[in-house]
Scaffold this motif. Structure first.
Motif, PDB file in Angstrom:
ATOM      1  N   SER A 166       5.284   6.159  10.921  1.00  0.00           N
ATOM      2  CA  SER A 166       5.950   5.380   9.652  1.00  0.00           C
ATOM      3  C   SER A 166       6.585   6.619   9.279  1.00  0.00           C
ATOM      4  O   SER A 166       7.044   7.238   9.057  1.00  0.00           O
ATOM      5  CB  SER A 166       4.726   5.147   9.291  1.00  0.00           C
ATOM      6  OG  SER A 166       3.935   6.027   8.702  1.00  0.00           O
ATOM      7  N   SER A 173       6.642   5.594   3.455  1.00  0.00           N
ATOM      8  CA  SER A 173       5.681   5.106   3.495  1.00  0.00           C
ATOM      9  C   SER A 173       4.137   4.655   2.759  1.00  0.00           C
ATOM     10  O   SER A 173       3.466   4.454   2.434  1.00  0.00           O
ATOM     11  CB  SER A 173       5.938   4.004   4.222  1.00  0.00           C
ATOM     12  OG  SER A 173       6.894   3.042   4.783  1.00  0.00           O
ATOM     13  N   TRP A 174       4.143   6.842   3.830  1.00  0.00           N
ATOM     14  CA  TRP A 174       3.061   7.130   4.161  1.00  0.00           C
ATOM     15  C   TRP A 174       2.461   7.669   2.830  1.00  0.00           C
ATOM     16  O   TRP A 174       1.639   7.574   2.238  1.00  0.00           O
ATOM     17  CB  TRP A 174       3.514   8.164   5.192  1.00  0.00           C
ATOM     18  CG  TRP A 174       2.379   9.004   5.400  1.00  0.00           C
ATOM     19  CD1 TRP A 174       1.051   8.796   5.709  1.00  0.00           C
ATOM     20  CD2 TRP A 174       1.985  10.714   5.241  1.00  0.00           C
ATOM     21  NE1 TRP A 174       0.140  10.072   5.693  1.00  0.00           N
ATOM     22  CE2 TRP A 174       0.598  11.221   5.134  1.00  0.00           C
ATOM     23  CE3 TRP A 174       2.988  11.321   4.732  1.00  0.00           C
ATOM     24  CZ2 TRP A 174       0.299  12.063   5.099  1.00  0.00           C
ATOM     25  CZ3 TRP A 174       2.561  12.595   4.298  1.00  0.00           C
ATOM     26  CH2 TRP A 174       1.501  12.934   4.817  1.00  0.00           C
ATOM     27  N   TYR A 207       3.371   6.205  -0.377  1.00  0.00           N
ATOM     28  CA  TYR A 207       3.315   5.095  -0.901  1.00  0.00           C
ATOM     29  C   TYR A 207       1.663   4.884  -0.826  1.00  0.00           C
ATOM     30  O   TYR A 207       1.215   4.511  -1.901  1.00  0.00           O
ATOM     31  CB  TYR A 207       3.986   4.022  -0.877  1.00  0.00           C
ATOM     32  CG  TYR A 207       5.341   4.064  -2.095  1.00  0.00           C
ATOM     33  CD1 TYR A 207       6.837   4.210  -1.389  1.00  0.00           C
ATOM     34  CD2 TYR A 207       4.957   3.240  -2.760  1.00  0.00           C
ATOM     35  CE1 TYR A 207       7.446   4.234  -2.603  1.00  0.00           C
ATOM     36  CE2 TYR A 207       6.048   3.013  -4.109  1.00  0.00           C
ATOM     37  CZ  TYR A 207       7.236   3.336  -4.109  1.00  0.00           C
ATOM     38  OH  TYR A 207       8.185   3.686  -4.717  1.00  0.00           O
ATOM     39  N   ARG A 208       1.744   4.707   0.460  1.00  0.00           N
ATOM     40  CA  ARG A 208       0.507   4.874   1.182  1.00  0.00           C
ATOM     41  C   ARG A 208      -0.933   5.633   0.360  1.00  0.00           C
ATOM     42  O   ARG A 208      -1.706   5.111  -0.147  1.00  0.00           O
ATOM     43  CB  ARG A 208       0.036   4.459   2.407  1.00  0.00           C
ATOM     44  CG  ARG A 208      -1.498   3.701   2.518  1.00  0.00           C
ATOM     45  CD  ARG A 208      -1.014   2.812   4.332  1.00  0.00           C
ATOM     46  NE  ARG A 208      -0.342   3.796   5.247  1.00  0.00           N
ATOM     47  CZ  ARG A 208       0.525   3.824   5.894  1.00  0.00           C
ATOM     48  NH1 ARG A 208       1.179   2.509   5.976  1.00  0.00           N
ATOM     49  NH2 ARG A 208       0.636   4.559   7.031  1.00  0.00           N
ATOM     50  N   THR A 253      -1.042   5.127  -3.251  1.00  0.00           N
ATOM     51  CA  THR A 253      -1.877   3.516  -3.851  1.00  0.00           C
ATOM     52  C   THR A 253      -3.238   3.717  -3.758  1.00  0.00           C
ATOM     53  O   THR A 253      -3.932   3.350  -4.378  1.00  0.00           O
ATOM     54  CB  THR A 253      -1.419   2.324  -2.780  1.00  0.00           C
ATOM     55  OG1 THR A 253       0.295   3.027  -3.002  1.00  0.00           O
ATOM     56  CG2 THR A 253      -1.875   1.479  -3.353  1.00  0.00           C
ATOM     57  N   ASN A 254      -3.720   4.747  -2.085  1.00  0.00           N
ATOM     58  CA  ASN A 254      -5.773   5.125  -2.505  1.00  0.00           C
ATOM     59  C   ASN A 254      -5.224   5.711  -3.448  1.00  0.00           C
ATOM     60  O   ASN A 254      -6.531   5.511  -3.918  1.00  0.00           O
ATOM     61  CB  ASN A 254      -5.273   5.308  -1.062  1.00  0.00           C
ATOM     62  CG  ASN A 254      -5.105   4.197   0.122  1.00  0.00           C
ATOM     63  OD1 ASN A 254      -5.197   3.436  -0.555  1.00  0.00           O
ATOM     64  ND2 ASN A 254      -5.078   4.940   1.363  1.00  0.00           N
ATOM     65  N   LYS A 278      -4.827  -6.823  -6.230  1.00  0.00           N
ATOM     66  CA  LYS A 278      -3.932  -6.159  -4.874  1.00  0.00           C
ATOM     67  C   LYS A 278      -2.593  -6.979  -5.464  1.00  0.00           C
ATOM     68  O   LYS A 278      -1.613  -6.613  -5.402  1.00  0.00           O
ATOM     69  CB  LYS A 278      -4.367  -7.119  -3.342  1.00  0.00           C
ATOM     70  CG  LYS A 278      -3.280  -7.036  -2.569  1.00  0.00           C
ATOM     71  CD  LYS A 278      -3.752  -7.038  -1.046  1.00  0.00           C
ATOM     72  CE  LYS A 278      -3.641  -6.234   0.110  1.00  0.00           C
ATOM     73  NZ  LYS A 278      -3.695  -7.011   1.162  1.00  0.00           N
ATOM     74  N   LYS A 336       4.292  -2.395   4.694  1.00  0.00           N
ATOM     75  CA  LYS A 336       3.957  -1.211   5.706  1.00  0.00           C
ATOM     76  C   LYS A 336       3.306  -0.462   4.865  1.00  0.00           C
ATOM     77  O   LYS A 336       2.545   0.478   5.142  1.00  0.00           O
ATOM     78  CB  LYS A 336       5.310  -0.317   5.901  1.00  0.00           C
ATOM     79  CG  LYS A 336       5.918  -1.198   7.704  1.00  0.00           C
ATOM     80  CD  LYS A 336       7.510   0.111   7.620  1.00  0.00           C
ATOM     81  CE  LYS A 336       8.171  -1.264   8.155  1.00  0.00           C
ATOM     82  NZ  LYS A 336       9.842  -1.229   7.784  1.00  0.00           N
ATOM     83  N   VAL A 337       3.343  -0.217   3.480  1.00  0.00           N
ATOM     84  CA  VAL A 337       2.844   0.130   2.563  1.00  0.00           C
ATOM     85  C   VAL A 337       1.232   0.200   2.403  1.00  0.00           C
ATOM     86  O   VAL A 337       0.327   0.448   2.562  1.00  0.00           O
ATOM     87  CB  VAL A 337       2.991   0.439   1.329  1.00  0.00           C
ATOM     88  CG1 VAL A 337       2.480   1.013   0.511  1.00  0.00           C
ATOM     89  CG2 VAL A 337       4.561   0.779   0.996  1.00  0.00           C
ATOM     90  N   LEU A 338       1.224  -1.157   2.219  1.00  0.00           N
ATOM     91  CA  LEU A 338      -0.116  -2.110   2.236  1.00  0.00           C
ATOM     92  C   LEU A 338      -0.448  -2.076   3.277  1.00  0.00           C
ATOM     93  O   LEU A 338      -1.410  -3.021   3.658  1.00  0.00           O
ATOM     94  CB  LEU A 338      -0.234  -3.060   1.346  1.00  0.00           C
ATOM     95  CG  LEU A 338       0.548  -2.796  -0.490  1.00  0.00           C
ATOM     96  CD1 LEU A 338       0.159  -4.007  -1.118  1.00  0.00           C
ATOM     97  CD2 LEU A 338      -0.004  -1.316  -0.574  1.00  0.00           C
ATOM     98  N   ASP A 339       0.118  -3.063   4.449  1.00  0.00           N
ATOM     99  CA  ASP A 339      -0.731  -3.086   5.488  1.00  0.00           C
ATOM    100  C   ASP A 339      -0.920  -4.333   5.658  1.00  0.00           C
ATOM    101  O   ASP A 339      -1.893  -5.187   5.526  1.00  0.00           O
ATOM    102  CB  ASP A 339      -1.782  -2.140   6.150  1.00  0.00           C
ATOM    103  CG  ASP A 339      -2.153  -2.224   8.218  1.00  0.00           C
ATOM    104  OD1 ASP A 339      -0.888  -3.073   8.607  1.00  0.00           O
ATOM    105  OD2 ASP A 339      -3.238  -1.968   8.924  1.00  0.00           O
TER     106      ASP A 339
END
Lengths: 182, 181
Positions: free
Chosen positions: A68, A72-73, A75-76, A79-80, A133, A153-156
């Motif tokens: 990815s 994106s990685w 941001y993920r 977010t987590n 969400k 891509k970030v939130l799948d």
């Protein structure tokens, strides 16, 4: 801006890692901060989560496979980290996460780092009423101007699902603001 | 073709659609109403969140975060500590070996500690690794051990001692606080 593939290569090389990491922080610190801040509300909490995010990026970069995009990685991870932080805080306060969010927003007027007017305060109240969400999708789309496929891509989550989330979020916020202002 | 007929032909949207070559994503027109509705709703929402940060907050972030990832070097420090054990072991081996050599090579009546140390200083370079290894039953892999730490190594040790507080050093050395107190 250094090309992403080169930057990743430098980040994965022990000799250049630290210098490249400085470049990475400079490039992404503000975008990630505001993404986190909108989720955790308080500046101090956002600062903690942002630093933890970068520390995780630093430790995990060697395993980043470039399947990815780097942002994106990151941001993920951000977010987590933000959600984990809120869950932990809610658990410590013995409340659920939506109640915690409402409490945090209620305290905004006394927050040194909130300079919003009444309508912006109402907006934060409105966002806090949304499912978690939907809050994140709204913030990423409305404030960060991210495209649906980037958010996906970030939130799948599928683009269709994101569009529906954003649609519901915007309509609920619009209604909330109307009822408060009228 | 008359002018009005020509205009009529141009305004015929079915012809334009067929001839323009443009296409839209499948289902695009199904969501136009929703998109319009969202655009209207967005107009009632403020553009900014109202959050702010301390003035120089972003200026200091790089240094602040890099300082936090620096303890990653602690891992290296542990390996440095292992090197200390190696060096200590080698120093002990050298001491025992040289003492043994002295015992057998210097006449007893001439032996005293000052002369012994002077003799070690003068002859240290003449001992080969094999001379030292010969004194032991087990084979020693000298290539794996750095006999004399480089000045760079000394600096690293000094930095390690300066940078870590006493409790961390004690913790890493496996000595309990009770033993010290």
């Amino acid at each position: 801006m250094v090309e992403e593939a080169i930057l990743v290569e430098q980040l994965q090389d022990t000799k250049t890692k630290e210098q490249a990491f400085r470049v990475l922080i400079t490039e992404y610190k503000e975008r990630l901060y505001w993404h986190i801040r909108r989720i955790v509300i308080s500046h101090d909490d956002a600062d903690d989560v942002l630093q933890n995010t970068f520390i995780k990026v630093f430790r995990g970069i060697d395993n980043f496979k470039q399947d990815s995009k780097l942002y994106s990685w990151m941001y993920r991870i951000a977010t987590n980290e933000s959600i984990t932080f809120l869950n932990k805080k809610a658990k410590e306060s013995n409340v659920d996460i939506s109640e915690l969010k409402q409490q945090m927003v209620s305290g905004l007027y006394a927050d040194n780092w909130f300079s919003g007017d009444e309508i912006q305060f109402i907006l934060q109240q409105a966002i806090a009423t949304l499912p978690e969400k939907q809050q994140i999708v709204f913030n990423m789309k409305y404030f960060d101007n991210m495209k649906y496929d980037e958010i996906s891509k970030v939130l799948d989550t599928s683009v269709g699902g994101l569009k529906a989330s954003y649609f519901h979020a915007v309509k609920k916020i619009e209604n909330y603001i109307k009822t408060k202002v009228d | 073709m008359k002018e009005h007929q020509k205009n009529k032909s141009l305004l015929d949207t079915s012809n334009i659609h067929k001839e323009s070559g443009f296409e839209v994503p499948k289902g695009y027109f199904d969501h136009v109403e929703d998109q319009f509705s969202i655009n209207l709703a967005e107009e009632s929402i403020p553009d900014t969140s109202g959050f702010s940060t301390p003035d120089d907050y972003f200026d200091q972030l790089e240094d602040c975060i890099l300082a936090k990832v620096a303890p990653e070097k602690k891992v290296k420090v542990i390996s440095l500590q292992n090197k200390l054990y190696k060096w200590s072991s080698v120093a002990a081996i050298l001491l025992v070996t040289l003492s043994a050599i002295l015992y057998y090579t210097i006449p007893r009546e001439e032996f005293n500690s000052e002369e012994a140390f002077a003799w070690i200083d003068n002859n240290l370079e003449s001992f080969s690794e094999n001379d030292i290894a010969y004194q032991f039953d087990e084979a020693i892999e000298f290539e794996e051990v750095e006999l004399f730490p480089s000045s760079d190594g000394n600096i690293q040790i000094e930095n390690f001692l300066d940078e870590n507080d006493t409790y961390i050093l004690i913790e890493n050395s496996n000595i309990s606080l009770d033993q010290i107190n």
